[in-house]
Motif scaffolding. Structure first.
Motif, PDB file in Angstrom:
ATOM      1  N   SER A 137     -21.033  -2.967  -3.394  1.00 38.58           N
ATOM      2  CA  SER A 137     -20.115  -2.697  -2.404  1.00 38.58           C
ATOM      3  C   SER A 137     -18.688  -2.136  -2.972  1.00 38.58           C
ATOM      4  O   SER A 137     -18.313  -2.575  -3.902  1.00 38.58           O
ATOM      5  N   SER A 138     -18.137  -1.209  -2.012  1.00 31.77           N
ATOM      6  CA  SER A 138     -16.856  -0.584  -2.574  1.00 31.77           C
ATOM      7  C   SER A 138     -15.727  -1.512  -2.156  1.00 31.77           C
ATOM      8  O   SER A 138     -14.404  -1.411  -2.761  1.00 31.77           O
ATOM      9  N   HIS A 139     -15.822  -2.808  -1.740  1.00 27.70           N
ATOM     10  CA  HIS A 139     -15.128  -3.819  -1.468  1.00 27.70           C
ATOM     11  C   HIS A 139     -14.607  -4.359  -2.836  1.00 27.70           C
ATOM     12  O   HIS A 139     -13.456  -5.001  -3.080  1.00 27.70           O
ATOM     13  N   TRP A 140     -15.241  -4.185  -3.757  1.00 26.65           N
ATOM     14  CA  TRP A 140     -14.828  -4.655  -5.217  1.00 26.65           C
ATOM     15  C   TRP A 140     -13.430  -4.065  -5.670  1.00 26.65           C
ATOM     16  O   TRP A 140     -12.895  -4.822  -6.499  1.00 26.65           O
ATOM     17  N   PHE A 141     -13.485  -2.872  -5.260  1.00 26.36           N
ATOM     18  CA  PHE A 141     -12.225  -1.960  -5.667  1.00 26.36           C
ATOM     19  C   PHE A 141     -10.976  -2.820  -5.125  1.00 26.36           C
ATOM     20  O   PHE A 141     -10.037  -2.340  -5.616  1.00 26.36           O
ATOM     21  N   LEU A 142     -11.031  -3.585  -3.993  1.00 23.06           N
ATOM     22  CA  LEU A 142      -9.774  -4.248  -3.590  1.00 23.06           C
ATOM     23  C   LEU A 142      -9.118  -5.231  -4.829  1.00 23.06           C
ATOM     24  O   LEU A 142      -8.025  -5.363  -4.679  1.00 23.06           O
ATOM     25  N   ILE A 143     -10.086  -5.585  -5.754  1.00 30.69           N
ATOM     26  CA  ILE A 143      -9.551  -6.666  -6.622  1.00 30.69           C
ATOM     27  C   ILE A 143      -8.662  -5.606  -7.458  1.00 30.69           C
ATOM     28  O   ILE A 143      -7.579  -6.150  -7.933  1.00 30.69           O
ATOM     29  N   HIS A 144      -8.950  -4.596  -7.744  1.00 31.67           N
ATOM     30  CA  HIS A 144      -8.278  -3.709  -8.575  1.00 31.67           C
ATOM     31  C   HIS A 144      -6.803  -3.317  -7.887  1.00 31.67           C
ATOM     32  O   HIS A 144      -5.952  -3.202  -8.654  1.00 31.67           O
ATOM     33  N   ALA A 145      -6.982  -3.194  -6.570  1.00 31.87           N
ATOM     34  CA  ALA A 145      -5.630  -2.922  -5.944  1.00 31.87           C
ATOM     35  C   ALA A 145      -4.817  -4.115  -6.076  1.00 31.87           C
ATOM     36  O   ALA A 145      -3.655  -4.006  -6.185  1.00 31.87           O
ATOM     37  N   VAL A 146      -5.249  -5.390  -5.915  1.00 33.07           N
ATOM     38  CA  VAL A 146      -4.408  -6.423  -6.093  1.00 33.07           C
ATOM     39  C   VAL A 146      -3.783  -6.776  -7.410  1.00 33.07           C
ATOM     40  O   VAL A 146      -2.553  -7.152  -7.652  1.00 33.07           O
ATOM     41  N   ILE A 147      -4.596  -6.432  -8.426  1.00 32.51           N
ATOM     42  CA  ILE A 147      -4.278  -6.450  -9.815  1.00 32.51           C
ATOM     43  C   ILE A 147      -2.821  -5.366  -9.920  1.00 32.51           C
ATOM     44  O   ILE A 147      -1.793  -5.750 -10.594  1.00 32.51           O
ATOM     45  N   ILE A 148      -3.056  -4.155  -9.529  1.00 30.10           N
ATOM     46  CA  ILE A 148      -2.095  -3.313  -9.641  1.00 30.10           C
ATOM     47  C   ILE A 148      -0.594  -3.691  -9.029  1.00 30.10           C
ATOM     48  O   ILE A 148       0.405  -3.496  -9.608  1.00 30.10           O
ATOM     49  N   VAL A 153       4.697  -5.768  -9.131  1.00 29.30           N
ATOM     50  CA  VAL A 153       5.814  -6.669  -8.508  1.00 29.30           C
ATOM     51  C   VAL A 153       6.483  -7.482  -9.806  1.00 29.30           C
ATOM     52  O   VAL A 153       7.688  -7.588 -10.097  1.00 29.30           O
ATOM     53  N   THR A 154       5.469  -8.076 -10.786  1.00 26.34           N
ATOM     54  CA  THR A 154       5.992  -8.456 -11.847  1.00 26.34           C
ATOM     55  C   THR A 154       6.945  -8.145 -12.655  1.00 26.34           C
ATOM     56  O   THR A 154       8.143  -8.379 -13.381  1.00 26.34           O
ATOM     57  N   VAL A 155       6.633  -6.685 -12.763  1.00 31.67           N
ATOM     58  CA  VAL A 155       7.451  -5.836 -13.546  1.00 31.67           C
ATOM     59  C   VAL A 155       8.986  -5.479 -12.811  1.00 31.67           C
ATOM     60  O   VAL A 155       9.984  -5.691 -13.398  1.00 31.67           O
ATOM     61  N   LEU A 156       8.897  -5.378 -11.544  1.00 28.11           N
ATOM     62  CA  LEU A 156      10.066  -5.222 -10.620  1.00 28.11           C
ATOM     63  C   LEU A 156      11.046  -6.628 -10.919  1.00 28.11           C
ATOM     64  O   LEU A 156      12.205  -6.484 -10.937  1.00 28.11           O
ATOM     65  N   ARG A 157      10.146  -7.681 -10.734  1.00 31.22           N
ATOM     66  CA  ARG A 157      10.913  -9.117 -10.834  1.00 31.22           C
ATOM     67  C   ARG A 157      11.621  -9.170 -12.330  1.00 31.22           C
ATOM     68  O   ARG A 157      12.603  -9.917 -12.389  1.00 31.22           O
ATOM     69  N   PHE A 188       6.905   2.324 -15.522  1.00 30.21           N
ATOM     70  CA  PHE A 188       6.019   2.478 -14.453  1.00 30.21           C
ATOM     71  C   PHE A 188       4.790   3.500 -14.811  1.00 30.21           C
ATOM     72  O   PHE A 188       3.727   3.726 -13.998  1.00 30.21           O
ATOM     73  N   ILE A 189       4.720   4.160 -15.842  1.00 32.27           N
ATOM     74  CA  ILE A 189       3.548   4.969 -16.083  1.00 32.27           C
ATOM     75  C   ILE A 189       2.293   4.425 -16.201  1.00 32.27           C
ATOM     76  O   ILE A 189       1.271   4.827 -15.896  1.00 32.27           O
ATOM     77  N   PRO A 190       2.261   3.147 -16.802  1.00 31.27           N
ATOM     78  CA  PRO A 190       0.901   2.582 -16.713  1.00 31.27           C
ATOM     79  C   PRO A 190       0.525   2.062 -15.414  1.00 31.27           C
ATOM     80  O   PRO A 190      -0.814   2.718 -15.063  1.00 31.27           O
ATOM     81  N   ALA A 191       1.450   1.833 -14.300  1.00 31.90           N
ATOM     82  CA  ALA A 191       0.913   1.728 -13.087  1.00 31.90           C
ATOM     83  C   ALA A 191       0.421   2.891 -12.550  1.00 31.90           C
ATOM     84  O   ALA A 191      -0.624   3.108 -11.490  1.00 31.90           O
ATOM     85  N   ILE A 192       1.170   4.276 -12.790  1.00 33.79           N
ATOM     86  CA  ILE A 192       0.664   5.246 -12.008  1.00 33.79           C
ATOM     87  C   ILE A 192      -0.633   5.694 -12.719  1.00 33.79           C
ATOM     88  O   ILE A 192      -1.371   6.244 -12.032  1.00 33.79           O
ATOM     89  N   MET A 193      -0.844   5.517 -14.092  1.00 30.66           N
ATOM     90  CA  MET A 193      -2.134   5.831 -14.732  1.00 30.66           C
ATOM     91  C   MET A 193      -3.229   4.744 -14.008  1.00 30.66           C
ATOM     92  O   MET A 193      -4.529   5.340 -13.846  1.00 30.66           O
ATOM     93  N   GLN A 194      -3.036   3.599 -13.662  1.00 31.91           N
ATOM     94  CA  GLN A 194      -4.003   2.689 -12.931  1.00 31.91           C
ATOM     95  C   GLN A 194      -4.520   3.334 -11.573  1.00 31.91           C
ATOM     96  O   GLN A 194      -5.351   3.417 -11.324  1.00 31.91           O
ATOM     97  N   VAL A 195      -3.296   3.903 -10.923  1.00 30.60           N
ATOM     98  CA  VAL A 195      -3.744   4.237  -9.668  1.00 30.60           C
ATOM     99  C   VAL A 195      -4.556   5.466  -9.578  1.00 30.60           C
ATOM    100  O   VAL A 195      -5.688   5.704  -9.134  1.00 30.60           O
ATOM    101  N   LEU A 196      -4.181   6.473 -10.603  1.00 30.72           N
ATOM    102  CA  LEU A 196      -5.023   7.814 -10.677  1.00 30.72           C
ATOM    103  C   LEU A 196      -6.458   7.704 -11.174  1.00 30.72           C
ATOM    104  O   LEU A 196      -7.128   8.036 -10.852  1.00 30.72           O
ATOM    105  N   GLY A 197      -6.347   6.664 -12.369  1.00 30.95           N
ATOM    106  CA  GLY A 197      -7.674   6.335 -12.905  1.00 30.95           C
ATOM    107  C   GLY A 197      -8.608   5.586 -11.881  1.00 30.95           C
ATOM    108  O   GLY A 197      -9.548   5.958 -11.710  1.00 30.95           O
ATOM    109  N   THR A 198      -8.176   4.961 -11.171  1.00 30.85           N
ATOM    110  CA  THR A 198      -8.853   3.965 -10.242  1.00 30.85           C
ATOM    111  C   THR A 198      -9.472   5.109  -8.982  1.00 30.85           C
ATOM    112  O   THR A 198     -10.576   4.878  -8.770  1.00 30.85           O
ATOM    113  N   PHE A 199      -8.705   5.956  -8.654  1.00 31.08           N
ATOM    114  CA  PHE A 199      -8.995   6.986  -7.497  1.00 31.08           C
ATOM    115  C   PHE A 199     -10.278   7.674  -8.158  1.00 31.08           C
ATOM    116  O   PHE A 199     -11.252   8.137  -7.530  1.00 31.08           O
TER     117      PHE A 199
END
Length: 284
Positions: A137-148, A153-157, A188-199
């Motif tokens: 199921s594609s619902h597994w990708f929700l875990i990726h979104a949570v990690i990102i 949030v951790t980096v911002l804090r 936030f380059i790693p975060a941008i790469m996470q989003v693009l790579g996940t898509f």
């Protein structure tokens, strides 16, 4: 600027462009631009012309884009964040252009298919096979979104804890030999790469799961490779989260480097093993 980013740019993106341009010729004879066809239809003159047209248009657009990216890289300031943004923007542009071209030819393929000779009986689906989604199921990708989200949030804090100078390059002894000034765009380059790579993984996952099945091996192939896309994308997200957490000194570099190398090695080994075991569609 130094020559190293230019060399890396060429070594990474030139092979990528070649693969993208030649993709219709690498696919199985039962698939043409994401549409199921027979081998006879695949080698028909209209589809030959479509593949040539795709290769020609794709080559022209990607060469123009490569030249623009190459020139921007050459004239960028190596001590600023321009190099990073050139790479990110170029990667995003490749992704967008490739998706647009493929989607356009996918629609064109659907319109051309009714005009092609009828598929022979041997290419008809085996009894008992169903069309539609197969695999995890594609619902597994929700875990990726949570990690990102958690990583962001951790980096911002903890942004104030990040050093003013961030390492961006290591020599052969894993000693830092280049730094850049801290900024939100760099952090936030790693975060941008996470989003693009996940898509990108989601797009490949969706392409694998959907479509007609002609052979029972198709179901094995789809389940195996959809599992790979979810697992590889998960590890890709974890890898970049580790890199990002290392920026705020939450992880030791002696821990980060083995983890990063292990994840990369596992993904490559997984892909090679799956290629041999599951093959591509109905063959290896």
């Amino acid at each position: 600027m130094t020559i190293l980013p230019v060399i890396i740019f060429i070594l990474v993106f030139v092979p990528s462009i070649i693969i993208i341009v030649r993709m219709p010729y690498f696919s199985k004879e039962t698939i043409s631009f994401g549409v199921t066809v027979s081998a006879e239809q695949f080698h028909s003159e209209p589809l030959r012309q479509m593949r040539r047209s795709y290769a020609r248009i794709s080559t022209i657009l990607h060469i123009i884009l490569f030249i623009v990216g190459f020139l921007c890289l050459i004239y960028s300031d190596e001590h600023s964040r321009q190099i990073s943004w050139v790479i990110i923007s170029y990667t995003l542009a490749i992704l967008v252009i490739s998706l647009v071209i493929n989607f356009r030819y996918h629609l064109k393929m659907k319109s051309v298919l009714p005009t092609l000779p009828a598929a022979p009986e041997s290419s008809i689906m085996e009894p008992g096979l169903r069309n539609g989604n197969v695999g995890l199921s594609s619902h597994w990708f929700l875990i990726h979104a949570v990690i990102i989200v958690v990583s962001i949030v951790t980096v911002l804090r903890n942004y104030d804890l990040i050093p003013d100078q961030l390492p961006v390059h290591f020599n052969g002894s894993w000693t830092v030999d280049r730094y850049v000034d801290k900024s939100y765009s760099i952090v936030f380059i790693p975060a941008i790469m996470q989003v693009l790579g996940t898509f990108l993984f989601i797009f490949e996952y969706w392409s694998i799961r959907r479509g007609k099945k002609q052979f029972r091996e198709d179901e094995t192939y789809r389940r195996a490779w959809s599992s790979f896309m979810i697992t590889a994308s998960f590890l890709f997200v974890i890898l970049l989260s580790v890199v990002q957490l290392n920026m705020i000194s939450l992880l030791n570099i002696n821990f980060v480097i083995p983890v990063v190398l292990s994840i990369i090695a596992f993904i490559i080994l997984y892909a090679c093993t799956l290629t041999y075991w599951a093959g591509q569609r109905e063959s290896r």
